[in-house]
Design a protein around this motif. Structure first.
Motif, short mmCIF file in Angstrom:
data_model
loop_
_atom_site.label_atom_id
_atom_site.label_comp_id
_atom_site.label_asym_id
_atom_site.label_seq_id
_atom_site.Cartn_x
_atom_site.Cartn_y
_atom_site.Cartn_z
N VAL A 144 35.57 38.17 38.33
CA VAL A 144 34.71 38.55 39.45
C VAL A 144 35.03 37.71 40.68
CG1 VAL A 144 32.33 38.60 40.28
CG2 VAL A 144 32.85 39.36 37.95
N SER A 145 35.21 36.42 40.48
CA SER A 145 35.51 35.52 41.60
C SER A 145 36.86 35.85 42.24
CB SER A 145 35.50 34.07 41.12
OG SER A 145 35.88 33.19 42.15
N GLU A 146 37.87 36.09 41.41
CA GLU A 146 39.20 36.36 41.95
C GLU A 146 39.29 37.74 42.58
OE1 GLU A 146 42.05 35.52 38.88
OE2 GLU A 146 41.43 33.42 38.70
N LEU A 147 38.55 38.71 42.05
CA LEU A 147 38.51 40.03 42.67
C LEU A 147 37.89 39.95 44.06
CD1 LEU A 147 37.52 42.59 39.87
CD2 LEU A 147 39.52 42.71 41.37
N ARG A 148 36.88 39.09 44.20
CA ARG A 148 36.22 38.95 45.49
C ARG A 148 37.18 38.41 46.55
NH1 ARG A 148 32.71 35.35 44.10
NH2 ARG A 148 31.28 36.87 43.19
N ASP A 149 38.08 37.54 46.15
CA ASP A 149 39.00 36.91 47.10
C ASP A 149 40.32 37.68 47.26
OD1 ASP A 149 37.15 34.87 47.40
OD2 ASP A 149 38.04 33.65 45.81
N ALA A 150 40.64 38.57 46.33
CA ALA A 150 41.93 39.26 46.35
C ALA A 150 41.92 40.38 47.38
CB ALA A 150 42.25 39.82 44.98
N PRO A 151 43.07 40.69 47.99
CA PRO A 151 43.15 41.84 48.91
C PRO A 151 43.00 43.15 48.14
CG PRO A 151 45.33 40.90 48.53
CD PRO A 151 44.35 39.96 47.89
N ALA A 152 42.64 44.19 48.87
CA ALA A 152 42.41 45.49 48.24
C ALA A 152 43.66 46.01 47.54
CB ALA A 152 41.94 46.50 49.29
N SER A 153 44.83 45.73 48.11
CA SER A 153 46.07 46.21 47.49
C SER A 153 46.27 45.62 46.10
CB SER A 153 47.27 45.86 48.38
OG SER A 153 47.36 44.46 48.57
N SER A 154 45.90 44.35 45.93
CA SER A 154 46.03 43.71 44.61
C SER A 154 45.05 44.30 43.61
CB SER A 154 45.82 42.20 44.73
OG SER A 154 46.86 41.60 45.48
N SER A 176 44.77 34.75 37.97
CA SER A 176 45.27 33.91 36.89
C SER A 176 45.40 34.75 35.63
CB SER A 176 44.36 32.71 36.68
OG SER A 176 43.01 33.11 36.53
N ALA A 177 45.98 34.17 34.59
CA ALA A 177 46.39 34.95 33.41
C ALA A 177 45.22 35.64 32.71
CB ALA A 177 47.13 34.04 32.44
N GLY A 178 44.15 34.90 32.42
CA GLY A 178 43.03 35.48 31.68
C GLY A 178 42.31 36.58 32.43
N PRO A 179 41.88 36.34 33.67
CA PRO A 179 41.22 37.41 34.43
C PRO A 179 42.10 38.64 34.63
CG PRO A 179 40.76 35.28 35.42
CD PRO A 179 41.78 35.04 34.34
N GLY A 214 40.64 44.19 22.55
CA GLY A 214 41.29 43.20 23.39
C GLY A 214 40.45 42.83 24.59
N ALA A 215 39.78 43.82 25.20
CA ALA A 215 38.91 43.54 26.34
C ALA A 215 37.74 42.66 25.93
CB ALA A 215 38.41 44.85 26.94
N VAL A 216 37.17 42.93 24.77
CA VAL A 216 36.06 42.10 24.27
C VAL A 216 36.55 40.67 24.04
CG1 VAL A 216 34.48 41.74 22.34
CG2 VAL A 216 34.82 44.04 23.26
N ALA A 217 37.75 40.53 23.48
CA ALA A 217 38.30 39.20 23.23
C ALA A 217 38.51 38.42 24.51
CB ALA A 217 39.61 39.31 22.45
N CYS A 218 38.75 39.12 25.62
CA CYS A 218 39.01 38.47 26.92
C CYS A 218 37.77 38.32 27.78
CB CYS A 218 40.08 39.25 27.69
SG CYS A 218 41.73 39.17 26.98
N LEU A 219 36.59 38.68 27.27
CA LEU A 219 35.36 38.60 28.05
C LEU A 219 35.04 37.19 28.56
CD1 LEU A 219 32.88 41.08 26.33
CD2 LEU A 219 33.91 41.24 28.61
N PRO A 220 35.47 36.12 27.88
CA PRO A 220 35.21 34.79 28.46
C PRO A 220 35.79 34.60 29.86
CG PRO A 220 35.78 34.57 26.15
CD PRO A 220 35.98 36.01 26.50
N PHE A 221 36.73 35.45 30.26
CA PHE A 221 37.32 35.35 31.60
C PHE A 221 36.57 36.19 32.63
CE2 PHE A 221 40.95 34.87 28.59
CZ PHE A 221 41.25 33.54 28.87
N ALA A 222 35.42 36.76 32.27
CA ALA A 222 34.71 37.67 33.16
C ALA A 222 34.30 37.00 34.47
CB ALA A 222 33.49 38.26 32.46
N GLY A 223 33.76 35.80 34.39
CA GLY A 223 33.33 35.10 35.59
C GLY A 223 34.48 34.86 36.55
#
Length: 320
Positions: A217-227, A49-52, A205-214
């Motif tokens: 992590v969840s989307e990285l766990r489900d995403a394929p390695a290529s993504s 999704s956009a934020g993560p 910018g990364a600090v500003a987007c930290l609310p999307f950290a959780g």
């Protein structure tokens, strides 16, 4: 008997500066990598999704930039410079990326790239107001031609008139954030290295987007390695490298002329989308791309006449 020494004609003192091809090479690198970013964002829309996606890209970019920036010394911006850096980080690296990522969930990569091209018009106006750049007739003609080409591409890309208004609005919001950030960054890179400015702003910018950290992590766990590897690509190439080369070019070109060169991004994006996403551009996209290129050429001719005026901008105060 002594002879009076004769003096020849005065020898011009060479002006230190980079070879003329370096800023152009920096611009070309930026445009190619940014065009690829539109395609990569569109491709990753199914897994992130956009934020993560924004946070992941910025974290990778900040780490990559730190590896090159820190060996050159730790920058010590003034309070005014910090305000500019924070504004750029929040707007360009935060708002811009989240808005663009969300917009590309609703419109295709080529259309998103076209919509972003309202930014050179905003940049030219803001540069005339805040940076004392001349809003010449040649620049106006170049803007009009390029914008007409982009409009033709945009119209041809949706023959049925179907548009996601929220997606279009988000892309325009991203364009506005980009335009303001470029104007703020122009006087900043006159006194700081483009690499340090890019690294600090990307980190903000990364600090500003930290609310999307959780969610990341969840989307990285489900995403394929290529993504995941595509996410790394976004952080290193279109972010760390492209934003640095753009900042370098900004040191040696006027903000308005540099902004107009981004009209080259949509044609490049359309070709990449065809190859990588199997998105076939309609027939009218081709003359639109040619018209955009003509507009860029016309507007870029003004930069040669603005070289001397550019030196006076070195003393302009930071905005914000």
């Amino acid at each position: 008997m002594t002879s009076t020494p004769t003096t020849g004609p005065p020898v011009a003192t060479p002006i230190d500066g980079p070879p003329g091809w370096l800023p152009l090479a920096a611009v070309a690198t930026t445009l190619l990598l940014w065009a690829s970013a539109f395609v990569a964002i569109r491709h990753l829309g199914e897994d992130f999704s956009a934020g993560p996606l924004s946070l992941g890209r910025l974290l990778v970019g900040a780490v990559a930039l730190a590896a090159f920036a820190l060996p050159r010394g730790l920058p010590r911006p003034s309070a005014r410079q910090w305000r500019s850096i924070v504004l750029i980080g929040v707007l360009w690296y935060g708002v811009y990326m989240v808005a663009l990522n969300e917009g590309e969930q609703r419109v295709d990569a080529g259309t998103a790239a076209m919509l972003i091209q309202v930014s050179p018009v905003l940049i030219a106006v803001l540069a005339a107001v805040f940076l004392s750049e001349r809003f010449t007739l040649q620049l106006v003609v170049g803007l009009a031609l390029a914008f007409s080409g982009v409009a033709l591409i945009a119209l041809s890309s949706s023959p049925d008139g179907d548009r996601d208004l929220l997606g279009v609005g988000l892309c325009v919001l991203a364009a506005a954030a980009y335009a303001v950030s470029l104007i703020v960054q122009k006087p900043l890179v006159a006194t700081m290295s483009a690499l340090h400015v890019t690294w600090l702003a990307c980190t903000v910018g990364a600090v500003a987007c930290l609310p999307f950290a959780g969610s990341l992590v969840s989307e990285l766990r489900d995403a394929p390695a290529s993504s995941a590897w595509w996410l790394v690509y976004l952080g290193i190439f279109p972010t760390a490298i492209a934003f640095t080369t753009y900042g370098y070019a900004l040191q040696h070109m006027t903000a308005s002329s540099l902004g107009v060169t981004t009209y080259l991004v949509p044609p490049i994006t359309v070709v990449m989308s065809l190859v990588l996403l199997d998105e076939v551009p309609p027939a009218l996209a081709y003359p639109g791309g040619v018209l955009a290129l003509v507009g860029v050429w016309v507007a870029r001719r003004t930069s040669r006449k603005s070289r001397r005026a550019e030196l006076s901008l070195r003393s302009q105060p930071d905005l914000g």
